[in-house]
Motif scaffolding. Structure first.
Motif, short mmCIF file in Angstrom:
data_model
loop_
_atom_site.label_atom_id
_atom_site.label_comp_id
_atom_site.label_asym_id
_atom_site.label_seq_id
_atom_site.Cartn_x
_atom_site.Cartn_y
_atom_site.Cartn_z
N LEU A 1 0.73 -1.13 0.00
CA LEU A 1 0.09 0.04 0.20
C LEU A 1 1.00 1.19 -0.09
CD1 LEU A 1 -3.01 -0.75 2.65
CD2 LEU A 1 -3.36 -0.66 -0.07
N ALA A 2 1.94 1.21 0.68
CA ALA A 2 2.95 2.57 1.07
C ALA A 2 3.63 2.64 -0.24
CB ALA A 2 3.62 2.24 2.24
N LEU A 3 4.26 1.67 -0.98
CA LEU A 3 5.12 1.90 -2.01
C LEU A 3 4.02 2.17 -3.06
CD1 LEU A 3 7.77 -0.90 -1.84
CD2 LEU A 3 7.85 1.57 -0.92
N GLY A 4 2.71 1.31 -3.32
CA GLY A 4 1.75 1.55 -4.49
C GLY A 4 1.39 3.13 -4.30
N THR A 5 0.98 3.61 -3.23
CA THR A 5 0.55 4.92 -3.07
C THR A 5 1.74 5.90 -3.70
OG1 THR A 5 -0.83 4.44 -1.34
CG2 THR A 5 -0.43 6.78 -1.76
N LEU A 6 2.79 5.68 -3.07
CA LEU A 6 4.15 6.67 -3.41
C LEU A 6 4.41 6.59 -5.00
CD1 LEU A 6 6.63 8.25 -2.54
CD2 LEU A 6 7.88 6.28 -2.40
N ILE A 7 4.29 5.34 -5.57
CA ILE A 7 4.54 5.18 -7.19
C ILE A 7 3.31 5.94 -7.78
CG2 ILE A 7 4.60 3.73 -9.09
CD1 ILE A 7 6.19 1.81 -6.97
N GLY A 8 2.28 5.77 -7.19
CA GLY A 8 1.27 6.34 -8.07
C GLY A 8 1.28 7.89 -8.12
N ILE A 9 1.33 8.55 -6.93
CA ILE A 9 1.51 9.92 -6.67
C ILE A 9 2.73 10.46 -7.48
CG2 ILE A 9 2.25 11.85 -5.17
CD1 ILE A 9 0.60 10.53 -2.93
N CYS A 10 4.02 9.88 -7.55
CA CYS A 10 5.10 10.51 -7.98
C CYS A 10 4.95 10.44 -9.87
CB CYS A 10 6.31 9.64 -7.72
SG CYS A 10 6.87 10.08 -5.88
N VAL A 11 4.22 9.16 -10.22
CA VAL A 11 3.80 9.13 -11.50
C VAL A 11 3.23 10.09 -12.01
CG1 VAL A 11 3.05 7.55 -13.37
CG2 VAL A 11 4.48 6.70 -11.56
N TYR A 12 1.92 10.17 -11.35
CA TYR A 12 0.86 11.31 -11.74
C TYR A 12 1.52 12.84 -11.68
CZ TYR A 12 -3.02 14.56 -11.20
OH TYR A 12 -4.24 15.44 -11.26
N LYS A 13 2.54 12.94 -10.80
CA LYS A 13 3.19 14.05 -10.61
C LYS A 13 4.33 14.34 -11.57
CE LYS A 13 0.80 16.50 -7.46
NZ LYS A 13 0.28 17.85 -7.34
N LYS A 14 4.79 13.20 -12.10
CA LYS A 14 5.89 13.09 -12.98
C LYS A 14 7.34 13.53 -12.30
CE LYS A 14 3.30 14.19 -17.16
NZ LYS A 14 3.08 15.11 -18.34
N SER A 15 7.29 13.01 -11.01
CA SER A 15 8.66 13.25 -10.25
C SER A 15 9.31 11.94 -10.08
CB SER A 15 7.98 13.83 -8.75
OG SER A 15 7.12 15.15 -9.01
N LEU A 16 9.61 11.69 -11.44
CA LEU A 16 10.51 10.21 -11.24
C LEU A 16 11.79 10.12 -10.56
CD1 LEU A 16 9.67 9.24 -15.01
CD2 LEU A 16 8.41 8.71 -12.87
N LYS A 17 12.49 11.53 -10.55
CA LYS A 17 13.58 11.41 -9.65
C LYS A 17 13.34 11.08 -8.21
CE LYS A 17 16.36 14.22 -13.33
NZ LYS A 17 16.81 15.43 -13.10
N ILE A 18 12.30 11.90 -8.04
CA ILE A 18 12.03 11.93 -6.39
C ILE A 18 11.71 10.32 -5.99
CG2 ILE A 18 10.22 12.45 -4.60
CD1 ILE A 18 12.43 14.75 -5.14
N LEU A 19 10.70 9.73 -6.95
CA LEU A 19 10.39 8.33 -6.86
C LEU A 19 11.45 7.49 -6.65
CD1 LEU A 19 8.29 6.06 -6.65
CD2 LEU A 19 8.30 6.16 -9.25
N ALA A 20 12.54 7.56 -7.61
CA ALA A 20 13.70 6.79 -7.43
C ALA A 20 14.60 6.99 -6.25
CB ALA A 20 14.73 7.19 -8.63
N LEU A 21 14.64 8.12 -5.89
CA LEU A 21 15.24 8.53 -4.51
C LEU A 21 14.56 7.87 -3.44
CD1 LEU A 21 17.53 10.10 -2.97
CD2 LEU A 21 16.01 11.89 -2.91
N PHE A 22 13.33 7.83 -3.33
CA PHE A 22 12.52 7.34 -2.24
C PHE A 22 12.77 5.90 -2.18
CE2 PHE A 22 8.88 10.70 -2.00
CZ PHE A 22 9.99 11.03 -0.75
N LEU A 23 12.67 5.29 -3.42
CA LEU A 23 12.69 3.79 -3.62
C LEU A 23 14.19 3.43 -3.16
CD1 LEU A 23 10.71 3.16 -6.89
CD2 LEU A 23 9.98 2.60 -4.54
N ALA A 24 15.20 3.87 -3.59
CA ALA A 24 16.76 3.77 -3.47
C ALA A 24 16.81 3.94 -1.94
CB ALA A 24 17.58 4.61 -4.19
N THR A 25 16.17 4.82 -1.14
CA THR A 25 16.30 4.92 0.33
C THR A 25 15.56 3.74 0.90
OG1 THR A 25 16.32 7.30 -0.18
CG2 THR A 25 16.10 6.52 2.13
#
Length: 682
Positions: free
Chosen positions: A25-49
């Protein structure tokens, strides 16, 4: 994300469905928001962390693994100032340990008093068995031992150890010197509180005092936290500025003093968190940049977890983090609301207390504590007094360290602490308290998401925010109610073994609880299984005032034993080999020629025999005879027929599902399903 990655890993990789769902749920929500906002760099940083956090969980586990030893081994270690002395025992932590000549983790040692005496700094050498301590028990981190680097426990008599003079470290010398001055100039109870306020060590505080401070909602004033560090920064920085010291030099001096103080406090996680945030505040002023508390909190958390990953499971650290988050999230809302009815300064003061108290609610629940509804009011009285006491105590203590002849200046601290204790006792006795039961991880996650969405950081229209928050609050209340009902133990046996000590808790369907023995995690087990206290405590020995004082935190109604002072209230002395009723339990102490063999207990559909530890050659034959005569279907015994004399075997006469031992399987919940005994490992 780093903290989340560490915490969720434990359940994720052990296959807990709840942890898997929360992660998805947490990762799915995060991915959905970042994809919708087109913040792929932020998404990559979050997932890497997140992945980094998962990796550091396993690094923390790997770096804290200890070697197991069988049988008697040679031990050499230094007595640290984590040192308690009673009439009969020394309870200490040994550092600089060598086991069989190999450098090892610290050891928690209990020495029964004999021919030799020990003191802080002494080196002791002896031979004994050492028990490997688990990092986790009943789902929680054994925080105090993790912080102290303890990996083993052992027992010995001082008559069997060799004591040689050693040394005390600088921080030990300072702490013990100040402790001596405090105890010389104050009552024992207030001296222990003052010492806890300065260094965070609460071992000397009586249970009654801790209960009064906890139940009144002011336990935070006797813990070392952000207030201590904030005071240090304020007084040192202000003094240096008035002396017109260069700002950079002031910064360096202040940082050095903060680090030294953190060293004196044994680098407790809450102190480290506050220290890093304090340093960031000074840096922001020095560089002319805006201070952001959440960024400072994140930085302090990352620094702590990089060096000590499993601190992510430390309740003290989590409470410290949650407290700051609560103030950042909720303080503006509460202040805006309260200042409509009371002056702004009072509104700000009360809102900070309310915000912090609300944010730590899940952790209070984990201890089955009470939420005092008058918390903000008692803080309104006590905190101003404490604001005067602490600076005075801090300055005078370290001045007296250099000039012991001025130690009489500590006496006014006693007066202030007496007032605080009186207020704490008054407010702790109020009926305006709500009992809390432990929450699970899902409930806690929903709670913190609700706090965030209700805060000014979640920027949507007020009506939409109200609707979302209301829905989440309804979900939260429903989850609390659901898990409170479903997690409650109806009938069964809880077997606990921690650091070589065992405790057996029995819960009947009529709601009565019986206990035999005590160990480090008994209180945690009572909270987890929502047992409000212990109705009957059975002992194979006599019970005196010292035992009652040690066990009073469990709210025991009746003590039952074979010997003791029969005039003591709540103490019942019973004969052996005679069946006795205690609530919904029937039991009998079984005595043979060599002594008390154990006790046979019957309740609900259970018939269990608990051996007393009389484990010599005749033990197995006698136990076999007794359990056949009494038709006991479950046996908890200490037997010498196995590889180790201290091996605890739990076996069933009807089936083998409970053929476990604590060394391999840990703590157990034993219940019945379709008349079959079922044991689940915890």
């Amino acid at each position: 994300m780093f903290l989340f990655g560490i915490i969720i890993s434990k359940g994720l990789f052990s296959g807990e469905v709840e942890s898997i769902i929360i992660t998805l749920l947490a990762l799915g929500t995060l991915i959905g928001i970042c994809v919708y906002k087109k913040s792929l760099k932020i998404l990559a940083l979050f997932l890497a962390t997140f992945v980094l956090g998962v990796g550091f969980f396993f690094i923390g586990i790997a770096t804290n693994k200890v070697k197991s030893y069988d049988g008697v081994v040679s031990v050499v270690g230094r007595v640290s100032d984590d040192f308690e002395e009673s009439d009969y025992y020394y309870t200490v932590i040994l550092d600089n340990v060598k086991i069989e000549g190999e450098a090892s983790k610290n050891i928690s040692a209990t020495f029964s008093k004999g021919a030799n005496e020990i003191k802080i700094g002494d080196f002791v050498s002896f031979e004994s068995e050492v028990v490997t301590l688990p990092l986790f028990s009943l789902g929680g981190l054994n925080s105090s031992f993790y912080r102290a680097g303890v990996g083993y426990s052992t027992e010995a008599s001082t008559s069997d150890i060799v004591v040689t003079n050693g040394y005390m470290t600088i921080d030990e010398v300072a702490r013990q010197s100040i402790k001596t001055l405090l105890y010389q100039n104050m009552s024992e109870n207030n001296a222990s509180i003052a010492y806890a306020v300065l260094f965070g060590d609460q071992n000397g505080i009586s249970y009654q005092t801790q209960s009064a401070y906890r139940d009144s909602g002011i336990i935070h004033i006797i813990t070392v936290s952000g207030f201590n560090v904030a005071f240090l920064i304020a007084i040192i920085y202000s003094f240096l500025n008035k002396c017109r010291v260069n700002q950079k030099v002031s910064f360096i001096i202040t940082v050095m003093i903060i680090i030294i103080y953190a060293y004196f406090c044994s680098f407790a996680p809450s102190v480290l968190r506050a220290s890093v945030m304090g340093i960031v505040i000074m840096l922001s002023e020095l560089t002319g940049r805006r201070y952001d508390p959440l960024n400072a909190l994140g930085l302090s958390g990352i620094i702590i977890l990089l060096f000590s990953p499993l601190t992510a499971f430390d309740v003290g650290f989590l409470m410290s983090v949650a407290c700051v988050c609560g103030i950042v999230f909720l303080n503006p809302l509460f202040t805006a609301l309260l200042k409509k009815f009371i002056p702004k300064k009072f509104a700000q003061y009360i809102s900070v207390s309310m915000s912090a108290q609300l944010a730590i609610l899940p952790f209070l629940a984990s201890f089955s504590s009470n939420l005092n509804l008058l918390n903000s009011i008692v803080n309104l009285f006590v905190v101003p007094i404490f604001v005067l006491i602490f600076p005075y105590l801090f300055i005078v203590s370290f001045v007296c360290l250099l000039l012991p002849s001025l130690s009489f200046l500590l006496v006014p601290v006693e007066w202030g602490l007496v007032v605080c204790k009186v207020l704490a006792t008054i407010f702790a006795s109020t009926s305006l308290q709500v009992g809390l039961s432990p929450w699970n991880i899902t409930t806690s996650a929903v709670f913190f998401v609700t706090l965030f969405l209700a805060s000014t950081l979640f920027m949507i229209s007020g009506m939409v925010k109200l609707e979302i928050s209301s829905g989440l609050i309804f979900m939260l209340v429903s989850l609390v109610g659901l898990f409170t009902l479903t997690d409650r133990l109806n009938s069964g046996i809880i077997y606990l073994n921690s650091y070589g000590e065992q405790c057996i808790l029995m819960k009947s369907s009529e709601g009565h609880t019986l206990a035999i023995g005590d160990c480090y995690i008994t209180e945690r087990a009572l909270a987890k299984y929502k047992l409000e206290g212990i109705d009957f405590y059975l002992s194979f020995d006599s019970i005196d005032d010292r035992d009652i004082s040690r066990l009073e935190e469990y709210n025991i109604a009746y003590y039952i034993c074979l010997d003791g002072d029969d005039f003591q209230e709540g103490l019942t002395i019973v004969p052996t080999n005679r069946e006795v009723e205690a609530g919904s339990f029937r039991f009998a102490y079984i005595e043979i020629e060599e002594g008390v063999l154990g006790t046979a207990v019957q309740f609900d559909d259970f018939s269990v025999f608990v051996a007393s530890g009389l484990e010599k050659d005749y033990n197995n034959d006698y136990i076999s005879s007794v359990i056949n005569d009494l038709s006991c279907e479950l046996v908890i015994e200490e037997t010498s027929s196995l590889a180790s004399e201290n091996y605890i075997s739990i076996s069933s006469q009807k089936n083998n599902v409970t053929d476990y031992n604590y060394i391999d399987n840990g703590n157990m919940l034993i219940t019945k399903k379709d008349k079959l005994i079922v044991a689940s490992i915890d």
